[in-house]
Design a protein around this motif. Structure first.
Motif, PDB file in Angstrom:
ATOM      1  N   PHE A  22     -17.303 -47.640  34.096  1.00  0.00           N
ATOM      2  CA  PHE A  22     -16.902 -47.613  32.701  1.00  0.00           C
ATOM      3  C   PHE A  22     -15.475 -46.766  32.496  1.00  0.00           C
ATOM      4  O   PHE A  22     -14.816 -46.160  32.210  1.00  0.00           O
ATOM      5  N   PHE A  30     -19.621 -49.463  24.057  1.00  0.00           N
ATOM      6  CA  PHE A  30     -20.726 -48.672  24.140  1.00  0.00           C
ATOM      7  C   PHE A  30     -21.875 -48.212  22.928  1.00  0.00           C
ATOM      8  O   PHE A  30     -22.979 -48.614  23.553  1.00  0.00           O
ATOM      9  N   LEU A  34     -25.470 -49.792  24.065  1.00  0.00           N
ATOM     10  CA  LEU A  34     -26.568 -48.635  24.596  1.00  0.00           C
ATOM     11  C   LEU A  34     -27.688 -48.590  23.622  1.00  0.00           C
ATOM     12  O   LEU A  34     -29.265 -48.939  24.176  1.00  0.00           O
ATOM     13  N   TYR A  41     -33.308 -45.189  23.047  1.00  0.00           N
ATOM     14  CA  TYR A  41     -32.173 -44.460  23.222  1.00  0.00           C
ATOM     15  C   TYR A  41     -32.299 -43.775  22.298  1.00  0.00           C
ATOM     16  O   TYR A  41     -31.529 -42.412  22.578  1.00  0.00           O
ATOM     17  N   ASP A  64     -23.068 -30.508  27.836  1.00  0.00           N
ATOM     18  CA  ASP A  64     -23.750 -32.640  27.794  1.00  0.00           C
ATOM     19  C   ASP A  64     -22.862 -33.449  28.915  1.00  0.00           C
ATOM     20  O   ASP A  64     -21.808 -33.164  28.823  1.00  0.00           O
ATOM     21  N   SER A  68     -20.173 -39.122  28.075  1.00  0.00           N
ATOM     22  CA  SER A  68     -19.648 -40.818  27.583  1.00  0.00           C
ATOM     23  C   SER A  68     -19.084 -40.246  26.076  1.00  0.00           C
ATOM     24  O   SER A  68     -18.077 -39.792  25.918  1.00  0.00           O
ATOM     25  N   ILE A  93     -19.249 -33.356  29.455  1.00  0.00           N
ATOM     26  CA  ILE A  93     -17.865 -33.406  30.374  1.00  0.00           C
ATOM     27  C   ILE A  93     -18.481 -34.837  30.984  1.00  0.00           C
ATOM     28  O   ILE A  93     -19.646 -35.702  30.939  1.00  0.00           O
ATOM     29  N   ASP A  94     -17.030 -35.390  31.128  1.00  0.00           N
ATOM     30  CA  ASP A  94     -17.687 -36.951  31.696  1.00  0.00           C
ATOM     31  C   ASP A  94     -16.625 -37.289  32.589  1.00  0.00           C
ATOM     32  O   ASP A  94     -15.158 -36.635  32.489  1.00  0.00           O
ATOM     33  N   ASN A  95     -16.493 -37.919  33.992  1.00  0.00           N
ATOM     34  CA  ASN A  95     -15.388 -38.238  34.557  1.00  0.00           C
ATOM     35  C   ASN A  95     -14.871 -39.790  34.306  1.00  0.00           C
ATOM     36  O   ASN A  95     -13.896 -40.420  35.441  1.00  0.00           O
ATOM     37  N   MET A  99     -13.589 -42.762  28.531  1.00  0.00           N
ATOM     38  CA  MET A  99     -15.028 -42.251  27.459  1.00  0.00           C
ATOM     39  C   MET A  99     -14.291 -40.821  27.322  1.00  0.00           C
ATOM     40  O   MET A  99     -14.533 -40.613  25.851  1.00  0.00           O
ATOM     41  N   ASP A 129     -15.610 -33.990  37.291  1.00  0.00           N
ATOM     42  CA  ASP A 129     -17.146 -34.427  37.805  1.00  0.00           C
ATOM     43  C   ASP A 129     -18.338 -33.031  37.697  1.00  0.00           C
ATOM     44  O   ASP A 129     -17.982 -32.443  38.061  1.00  0.00           O
ATOM     45  N   ARG A 131     -21.101 -32.778  39.514  1.00  0.00           N
ATOM     46  CA  ARG A 131     -20.911 -31.882  40.221  1.00  0.00           C
ATOM     47  C   ARG A 131     -20.237 -31.156  40.669  1.00  0.00           C
ATOM     48  O   ARG A 131     -20.714 -30.358  41.705  1.00  0.00           O
ATOM     49  N   ASN A 144     -28.619 -37.081  29.407  1.00  0.00           N
ATOM     50  CA  ASN A 144     -28.798 -37.970  28.851  1.00  0.00           C
ATOM     51  C   ASN A 144     -28.367 -39.450  29.560  1.00  0.00           C
ATOM     52  O   ASN A 144     -28.121 -39.929  29.568  1.00  0.00           O
ATOM     53  N   TYR A 145     -29.572 -40.134  30.404  1.00  0.00           N
ATOM     54  CA  TYR A 145     -29.011 -41.164  31.145  1.00  0.00           C
ATOM     55  C   TYR A 145     -27.345 -41.060  32.055  1.00  0.00           C
ATOM     56  O   TYR A 145     -26.823 -42.116  32.474  1.00  0.00           O
ATOM     57  N   PHE A 149     -26.441 -41.715  37.604  1.00  0.00           N
ATOM     58  CA  PHE A 149     -25.334 -42.502  38.215  1.00  0.00           C
ATOM     59  C   PHE A 149     -24.541 -41.825  38.907  1.00  0.00           C
ATOM     60  O   PHE A 149     -23.423 -42.445  39.510  1.00  0.00           O
ATOM     61  N   ILE A 150     -25.332 -40.936  39.611  1.00  0.00           N
ATOM     62  CA  ILE A 150     -25.157 -39.570  41.289  1.00  0.00           C
ATOM     63  C   ILE A 150     -26.008 -40.205  41.986  1.00  0.00           C
ATOM     64  O   ILE A 150     -26.697 -40.498  42.081  1.00  0.00           O
TER      65      ILE A 150
HETATM   66  C1  GEK Z   1     -24.899 -40.534  25.684  1.00  0.00           C
HETATM   67  N1  GEK Z   1     -24.895 -38.698  27.499  1.00  0.00           N
HETATM   68  O1  GEK Z   1     -24.798 -41.333  25.210  1.00  0.00           O
HETATM   69  N2  GEK Z   1     -19.451 -37.049  36.802  1.00  0.00           N
HETATM   70  C2  GEK Z   1     -18.850 -36.625  35.573  1.00  0.00           C
HETATM   71  N3  GEK Z   1     -19.607 -38.274  34.744  1.00  0.00           N
HETATM   72  C3  GEK Z   1     -20.121 -39.492  35.463  1.00  0.00           C
HETATM   73  C4  GEK Z   1     -20.342 -38.695  36.792  1.00  0.00           C
HETATM   74  C5  GEK Z   1     -20.409 -37.538  37.687  1.00  0.00           C
HETATM   75  N4  GEK Z   1     -20.058 -37.843  38.491  1.00  0.00           N
HETATM   76  N5  GEK Z   1     -20.889 -40.361  36.894  1.00  0.00           N
HETATM   77  C6  GEK Z   1     -21.153 -41.205  36.044  1.00  0.00           C
HETATM   78  N6  GEK Z   1     -20.196 -40.396  35.238  1.00  0.00           N
HETATM   79  C7  GEK Z   1     -24.588 -40.351  27.236  1.00  0.00           C
HETATM   80  C8  GEK Z   1     -25.078 -41.031  28.065  1.00  0.00           C
HETATM   81  S1  GEK Z   1     -23.923 -43.284  30.103  1.00  0.00           S
HETATM   82  C9  GEK Z   1     -24.969 -44.462  30.894  1.00  0.00           C
HETATM   83  C10 GEK Z   1     -24.442 -41.674  29.665  1.00  0.00           C
HETATM   84  C11 GEK Z   1     -25.133 -45.343  31.021  1.00  0.00           C
HETATM   85  C12 GEK Z   1     -20.386 -40.671  33.039  1.00  0.00           C
HETATM   86  C13 GEK Z   1     -20.245 -41.760  33.617  1.00  0.00           C
HETATM   87  O2  GEK Z   1     -18.885 -42.176  33.152  1.00  0.00           O
HETATM   88  C14 GEK Z   1     -20.856 -42.328  31.386  1.00  0.00           C
HETATM   89  O3  GEK Z   1     -20.275 -42.245  30.887  1.00  0.00           O
HETATM   90  C15 GEK Z   1     -21.948 -41.588  31.473  1.00  0.00           C
HETATM   91  O4  GEK Z   1     -22.028 -40.713  33.035  1.00  0.00           O
HETATM   92  C16 GEK Z   1     -23.587 -42.261  31.664  1.00  0.00           C
HETATM   93  O5  GEK Z   1     -25.968 -39.697  25.829  1.00  0.00           O
HETATM   94  O6  GEK Z   1     -24.499 -45.792  30.324  1.00  0.00           O
HETATM   95  O7  GEK Z   1     -26.605 -45.889  30.773  1.00  0.00           O
END
Ligand code: GEK
Length: 254
Positions: A22, A30, A34, A41, A64, A68, A93-95, A99, A129, A131, A144-145, A149-150
């Motif tokens: 990402f 992005f 999606l 979506y 959230d 992303s 929150i996103d890591n 994004m 993160d 987690r 949401n999706y 990725f975890i």
């Molecule tokens: C949407 N929810 O538009 N901690 C934080 N973020 C994370 C982690 C983590 N450990 N692992 C992955 N991500 C959004 C779409 S996208 C889905 C979500 C896709 C984040 C990663 O950086 C990415 O931005 C997001 O999870 C997944 O409704 O790309 O298919």
């Protein structure tokens, strides 16, 4: 909206060996990615708004998780503002730094909430993160999706922490790519998904490259496994509200 052409360049062999990340390139395209890649979506985002209007309570928080560019945050924000639910805070929150930076810009420019008449929820966009995020006093949480990725080994604990951080009657929206336990059905659903992507102007090459890049990065599970995890974590009601090929959205109520 910038078009996703990330895997379109036939001469770019380097990207064939790179796992999906990402980064800034992905963040730049992005919304288009999606919309063209995940069947359902936009429906998931719309439902997040409807669920926020029903479940969010005054004086609580909404999370959230893996925000992303903040599409779910925007949907919750608009619903909370329209219903005039006071004293709410959305934590997005996103890591992925790219994004989070772009998400802050998008939310700041959201014309549906003007500064002088701002009555909507406070919003914090956090680089972190999920987690490790402290979840508390929540009436709504959204994955949401993102759970896909975890690391699978970390998923039980995360879902349990979400459940523990929700107030009674609070809701979790969990949307995921899934696998079917029946190999024939799995082949059919994957094939239908790829056909959907071709209809959305992705070439066979782009589809194959993206698939390879997501190998071991996006790890899908069965609907039954998600249901078991949610029930084991203590959610009282769990139901699939959306299914489009191998993409599913589940509502779980504490
Ligand atoms: C949407 N929810 O538009 N901690 C934080 N973020 C994370 C982690 C983590 N450990 N692992 C992955 N991500 C959004 C779409 S996208 C889905 C979500 C896709 C984040 C990663 O950086 C990415 O931005 C997001 O999870 C997944 O409704 O790309 O298919």
């Amino acid at each position: 909206m910038a078009e996703d052409r990330i895997y379109a360049d036939e001469s770019d062999l380097e990207s064939l060996r790179e796992p999906f990340r990402f980064d800034a390139t992905v963040a730049g395209v992005f919304p288009d990615m999606l919309k063209r890649s995940i069947p359902g979506y936009l429906a998931s985002i719309e439902a997040i708004g409807s669920l926020a209007a029903r479940f969010v309570r005054s004086g609580t928080r909404c999370y959230d998780l893996g925000c992303s560019l903040g599409a779910a945050t925007t949907a919750m924000r608009q619903a909370i503002k329209a219903k005039e639910i006071p004293d709410c805070r959305i934590l997005a929150i996103d890591n992925a730094r790219a994004m989070v930076e772009r998400c802050r810009e998008i939310l700041a420019a959201d014309r549906s909430v003007s500064v002088d008449t701002e009555t909507g929820p406070a919003i914090e966009v956090i680089l972190g993160d999920i987690r490790e995020t402290v979840i508390r006093n929540a009436s709504m949480a959204v994955l949401n999706y993102t759970l896909q990725f975890i690391e699978p080994a970390d998923r039980d604990r995360l879902i349990r922490r979400v459940r523990d951080g929700l107030n009674d009657g609070g809701v979790l929206v969990l949307s995921e790519k899934v696998v079917d336990p029946d190999p024939a059905m799995e082949r059919l659903l994957v094939d239908l998904h790829h056909e959907h992507k071709r209809r959305n102007r992705y070439s066979a090459l782009e589809i194959a490259r993206k698939r390879a890049a997501l190998e071991n990065v996006l790890v899908p599970e069965t609907v039954a496994a998600h249901r078991r995890r949610l029930e084991a974590a203590g959610f009282s009601h769990v139901g699939v509200w959306l299914r489009y090929f191998n993409f599913v959205s589940i509502v779980a109520i504490r």
